[in-house]
Design an enzyme around this catalytic site. Structure first.
Site, PDB file in Angstrom:
ATOM      1  N   GLY A 138       0.813  -1.221   0.000  1.00 16.86           N
ATOM      2  CA  GLY A 138       0.000   0.000   0.000  1.00 16.86           C
ATOM      3  C   GLY A 138       0.838   1.258   0.000  1.00 16.86           C
ATOM      4  CB  ALA A 198       3.418  13.187   5.381  1.00 16.60           C
ATOM      5  CG  LEU A 206      -1.866   4.922  18.365  1.00 21.66           C
ATOM      6  CD1 LEU A 206      -2.690   4.292  19.473  1.00 21.66           C
ATOM      7  CD2 LEU A 206      -2.727   5.118  17.127  1.00 21.66           C
ATOM      8  CB  CYS A 243      -2.753   8.395   9.815  1.00 19.57           C
ATOM      9  SG  CYS A 243      -1.822   7.163   8.910  1.00 19.57           S
ATOM     10  NE  ARG A 280      -7.394  21.380   1.691  1.00 20.48           N
ATOM     11  CZ  ARG A 280      -6.880  20.399   2.435  1.00 20.48           C
ATOM     12  NH1 ARG A 280      -5.897  20.635   3.277  1.00 20.48           N
ATOM     13  NH2 ARG A 280      -7.347  19.187   2.347  1.00 20.48           N
TER      14      ARG A 280
HETATM   15  C1  UDX Z   1      -0.669   1.998   6.254  1.00 18.13           C
HETATM   16  C2  UDX Z   1      -0.514   1.265   7.573  1.00 18.13           C
HETATM   17  O1  UDX Z   1      -0.312  -0.051   7.360  1.00 18.13           O
HETATM   18  C3  UDX Z   1      -1.627   1.648   8.481  1.00 18.13           C
HETATM   19  O2  UDX Z   1      -1.629   0.969   9.667  1.00 18.13           O
HETATM   20  C4  UDX Z   1      -1.369   3.069   8.723  1.00 18.13           C
HETATM   21  O3  UDX Z   1      -2.104   3.556   9.783  1.00 18.13           O
HETATM   22  C5  UDX Z   1      -1.664   3.801   7.455  1.00 18.13           C
HETATM   23  O4  UDX Z   1      -0.799   3.372   6.490  1.00 18.13           O
HETATM   24  P1  UDX Z   1      -1.506   1.880   3.909  1.00 18.13           P
HETATM   25  O5  UDX Z   1      -0.220   1.376   3.370  1.00 18.13           O
HETATM   26  O6  UDX Z   1      -1.819   3.312   3.703  1.00 18.13           O
HETATM   27  O7  UDX Z   1      -1.608   1.571   5.469  1.00 18.13           O
HETATM   28  O8  UDX Z   1      -2.722   0.979   3.537  1.00 18.13           O
HETATM   29  P2  UDX Z   1      -3.165   0.420   2.151  1.00 18.13           P
HETATM   30  O9  UDX Z   1      -2.717   1.320   1.062  1.00 18.13           O
HETATM   31  O10 UDX Z   1      -4.604   0.077   2.308  1.00 18.13           O
HETATM   32  O11 UDX Z   1      -2.309  -0.920   2.002  1.00 18.13           O
HETATM   33  C6  UDX Z   1      -2.481  -2.075   2.710  1.00 18.13           C
HETATM   34  C7  UDX Z   1      -2.309  -3.251   1.752  1.00 18.13           C
HETATM   35  O12 UDX Z   1      -2.296  -4.454   2.504  1.00 18.13           O
HETATM   36  C8  UDX Z   1      -3.418  -3.397   0.707  1.00 18.13           C
HETATM   37  O13 UDX Z   1      -2.856  -3.386  -0.574  1.00 18.13           O
HETATM   38  C9  UDX Z   1      -4.051  -4.744   1.037  1.00 18.13           C
HETATM   39  O14 UDX Z   1      -4.486  -5.453  -0.098  1.00 18.13           O
HETATM   40  C10 UDX Z   1      -2.930  -5.463   1.743  1.00 18.13           C
HETATM   41  N1  UDX Z   1      -3.370  -6.552   2.633  1.00 18.13           N
HETATM   42  C11 UDX Z   1      -4.331  -6.330   3.543  1.00 18.13           C
HETATM   43  C12 UDX Z   1      -2.771  -7.799   2.525  1.00 18.13           C
HETATM   44  O15 UDX Z   1      -1.906  -8.010   1.688  1.00 18.13           O
HETATM   45  N2  UDX Z   1      -3.157  -8.784   3.379  1.00 18.13           N
HETATM   46  C13 UDX Z   1      -4.137  -8.599   4.301  1.00 18.13           C
HETATM   47  O16 UDX Z   1      -4.470  -9.536   5.046  1.00 18.13           O
HETATM   48  C14 UDX Z   1      -4.746  -7.324   4.391  1.00 18.13           C
HETATM   49  C1  UDX Z   2       0.216  11.852   8.611  1.00 19.59           C
HETATM   50  C2  UDX Z   2       1.492  12.175   9.430  1.00 19.59           C
HETATM   51  O1  UDX Z   2       1.957  13.470   9.083  1.00 19.59           O
HETATM   52  C3  UDX Z   2       2.535  11.128   9.193  1.00 19.59           C
HETATM   53  O2  UDX Z   2       3.673  11.394   9.992  1.00 19.59           O
HETATM   54  C4  UDX Z   2       1.949   9.793   9.564  1.00 19.59           C
HETATM   55  O3  UDX Z   2       2.865   8.771   9.395  1.00 19.59           O
HETATM   56  C5  UDX Z   2       0.704   9.515   8.758  1.00 19.59           C
HETATM   57  O4  UDX Z   2      -0.237  10.552   8.961  1.00 19.59           O
HETATM   58  P1  UDX Z   2      -0.551  12.117   6.097  1.00 19.59           P
HETATM   59  O5  UDX Z   2      -1.869  11.576   6.528  1.00 19.59           O
HETATM   60  O6  UDX Z   2       0.058  11.574   4.855  1.00 19.59           O
HETATM   61  O7  UDX Z   2       0.518  11.938   7.239  1.00 19.59           O
HETATM   62  O8  UDX Z   2      -0.742  13.691   5.861  1.00 19.59           O
HETATM   63  P2  UDX Z   2      -0.403  15.050   6.616  1.00 19.59           P
HETATM   64  O9  UDX Z   2       0.516  15.829   5.771  1.00 19.59           O
HETATM   65  O10 UDX Z   2      -0.028  14.850   8.018  1.00 19.59           O
HETATM   66  O11 UDX Z   2      -1.820  15.791   6.547  1.00 19.59           O
HETATM   67  C6  UDX Z   2      -2.978  15.274   7.186  1.00 19.59           C
HETATM   68  C7  UDX Z   2      -4.155  16.193   6.951  1.00 19.59           C
HETATM   69  O12 UDX Z   2      -4.020  17.401   7.682  1.00 19.59           O
HETATM   70  C8  UDX Z   2      -4.355  16.595   5.497  1.00 19.59           C
HETATM   71  O13 UDX Z   2      -5.720  16.556   5.154  1.00 19.59           O
HETATM   72  C9  UDX Z   2      -3.820  18.002   5.453  1.00 19.59           C
HETATM   73  O14 UDX Z   2      -4.384  18.753   4.420  1.00 19.59           O
HETATM   74  C10 UDX Z   2      -4.225  18.507   6.826  1.00 19.59           C
HETATM   75  N1  UDX Z   2      -3.391  19.621   7.305  1.00 19.59           N
HETATM   76  C11 UDX Z   2      -2.063  19.442   7.539  1.00 19.59           C
HETATM   77  C12 UDX Z   2      -3.957  20.864   7.547  1.00 19.59           C
HETATM   78  O15 UDX Z   2      -5.159  21.038   7.336  1.00 19.59           O
HETATM   79  N2  UDX Z   2      -3.177  21.884   7.998  1.00 19.59           N
HETATM   80  C13 UDX Z   2      -1.847  21.720   8.243  1.00 19.59           C
HETATM   81  O16 UDX Z   2      -1.201  22.698   8.666  1.00 19.59           O
HETATM   82  C14 UDX Z   2      -1.269  20.474   7.998  1.00 19.59           C
END
Ligand code: UDX
Ligand code: UDX
Length: 475
Positions: free
Chosen positions: A21, A171, A224, A279, A453
């Protein structure tokens, strides 16, 4: 469980990552690039996703990622659906599967669904032999490693395991940069040897002082906590944006004023239509659930407010649109600029746009949506899911609304033609360079822009005849 004295861990030669993912794919591509001596296999139960990783069109959009993948793919980076084989031959296995918020049973709406993590642990236990290091990459509730260890330690094959927690802080949109030069890499574990085996991998490109090692539980909880703190900043500034609109203060000026206090710092103070992404909400809700579980209701409530403030920010934006458009948007065309949860990603998980569009649809607006990277099918899928509102089937009325009132187009101009208003929901760079004079000509008058934004704030839109509304200030 294995202890240091029982076994000597050899340097890692083969890695397997379960889950191709947004996290697993880019992280493994970076490890393969930086460690040419290590064979990296990324597996996924979704064969279509694996096929995409092996094609020219990667399943995720991320600046710079294509080059990093192509550099190692076929050399020491392989994407395959042969899950058992890849696990069996690896010395180190990363678990990078998704952990969505549970939508059923105990803890529904808050707890993380650990079904996939457990399935991975059982699969590893089943096909392994010898000694393996299992690394939790997915974000997990604190103490999940206990369950993973319990399942692994009963492997009938007699295999032995060490479990590490190595949460990902990248991110989306800046994944390659973040992986290349992380602020820190966190590794939690119980076995010093296993921790060192993972430290040696990262040390190939990350300075050693940035490799932080902790106990397992601190590492799990830190991920977390980091997300909760970041989301809290966005909700804090967004709460002030409402006050700014009521008092003629300007939220961007307030953000600058407080951000220059080095104790506060300038980052994550950009007021917006609300945070999204896979997240923040999931992890805060999970933190809330954990606090309740451990008998800490005040702490749970404190963090839950961060999510409530985010919901309020989205609702406020819709109310402002409806109110400004003379209290009705029924049958009015509204151009939606951007659907991704932020720029430079095609990810829409928990995007504010989903909820804004849902609420505008409930007001019977006609939406014309444009996003430069998000696939139209994904937009329809997200809207259908949110309109179901927890039911298993889409009601006929909602299906009709989706069919009649949602159009998805491939450019800004088409989206905006004959629209009563434009709603900017993602901060894509290309939006600020649009031809606003001709867009204004093509729109219904008065022509409104609601900038969720504040990316068009500095443009002379009023001179062109637009009525412009941003977040956290009034003109
Ligand atoms: C990740 C982290 O794993 C998650 O815990 C974190 O909080 C956010 O980012 P992400 O990589 O963004 O998740 O998720 P996703 O793009 O949905 O990818 C997960 C992949 O795992 C999917 O492609 C899914 O098909 C695969 N998967 C899921 C498996 O291969 N086996 C399983 O049993 C479940
Ligand atoms: C986040 C964390 O930053 C990363 O460290 C973690 O591993 C996964 O979750 P991500 O979800 O990819 O990453 O995006 P991030 O850039 O953190 O933005 C999250 C959301 O907050 C977005 O919707 C963004 O637009 C919003 N945001 C961020 C604001 O509205 N204002 C800001 O100043 C920053």
């Amino acid at each position: 469980m294995t202890t240091d004295s029982q076994i000597t861990i050899a340097p890692v030669r083969k890695i397997c990552c379960i889950g191709a993912g947004y996290v697993g794919g880019p992280t493994m591509a970076m490890i393969a690039k930086q460690c040419p001596d290590i064979q990296v296999k990324v597996v996924d139960i979704n064969e279509a996703r694996i096929a995409q990783w092996n094609s020219d069109t990667l399943p995720i959009y991320e600046p710079g990622l294509h080059d990093v993948v192509v550099e190692s793919r076929g050399r020491n980076l392989h994407f395959t659906a042969e899950v058992d084989e890849a696990i069996a031959e690896a010395d180190m296995i990363f678990i990078s599967v998704n952990t969505p918020t549970k939508d059923f049973g105990v803890g529904a709406g808050r707890a993380a669904n650990l079904e996939f993590i457990e399935k991975c642990a059982r699969k590893i236990a089943e096909v392994s032999s010898g000694h393996k290091i299992v690394v939790e990459k997915s974000t997990l509730p604190v103490r999940t490693a206990e369950a993973v260890k319990a399942i692994l330690s009963r492997a009938s094959s007699g295999a032995t395991f060490d479990v590490l927690s190595n949460p990902e802080f990248l991110a989306e949109g800046t994944a390659v940069e973040d992986l290349l030069a992380p602020d820190r890499v966190l590794i939690g574990g119980e076995s010093e040897q296993a921790i060192q085996a993972l430290v040696e991998i990262y040390a190939n490109w990350v300075p050693r002082e940035r490799l932080l090692t902790t106990n397992l539980w601190s590492s799990e909880l830190s991920k977390l906590t980091a997300n909760a703190f970041l989301a809290q900043r966005v909700s804090s500034i967004n709460s002030i944006s409402a006050l700014c609109e009521a008092t003629e203060a300007d939220v961007d000026e307030v953000a600058m004023a407080i951000g220059t206090d080095s104790r506060i710092g300038p980052k994550f103070l950009k007021s917006s239509v609300g945070f999204g992404g896979s997240c923040f909400q999931k992890d805060i809700l999970n933190l809330v659930y954990l606090c309740e579980f451990f008998g800490l209701p005040e702490v749970a409530e404190y963090w839950e407010q961060v999510v409530k403030m985010n919901d309020y920010q989205k609702q406020r934006f819709v109310h402002r649109i409806v109110r400004t458009l003379f209290n009705t948007v029924s049958d009015k065309k509204i151009a939606i600029w951007g659907f991704a949860f932020k720029k430079d990603t095609n990810d829409t998980r928990e995007s504010a746009a989903i909820y804004i569009c849902r609420d505008l649809l409930r007001e019977k607006a006609k939406l014309c949506i444009y996003d430069p990277q998000v696939n139209p099918e994904q937009i329809r899928k997200d809207l259908a899911a949110v309109l179901k509102n927890g039911d298993s089937e889409l009601s006929q009325a909602s299906a009709q609304l989706l069919a009649d009132n949602v159009e998805i187009v491939s450019d800004l101009e088409t989206a905006s033609k004959d629209a009563h208003a434009i709603a900017v929901l993602t901060e894509w760079d290309e939006f600020a360079t649009a031809d606003f004079a001709s867009i204004h000509d093509s729109m219904k008058k008065p022509a409104f822009i609601f900038d969720g934004r504040n990316v068009l704030k500095e443009l002379p839109l009023a001179e062109l005849g637009f009525e412009y509304h941003g977040i956290g200030f009034r003109r």
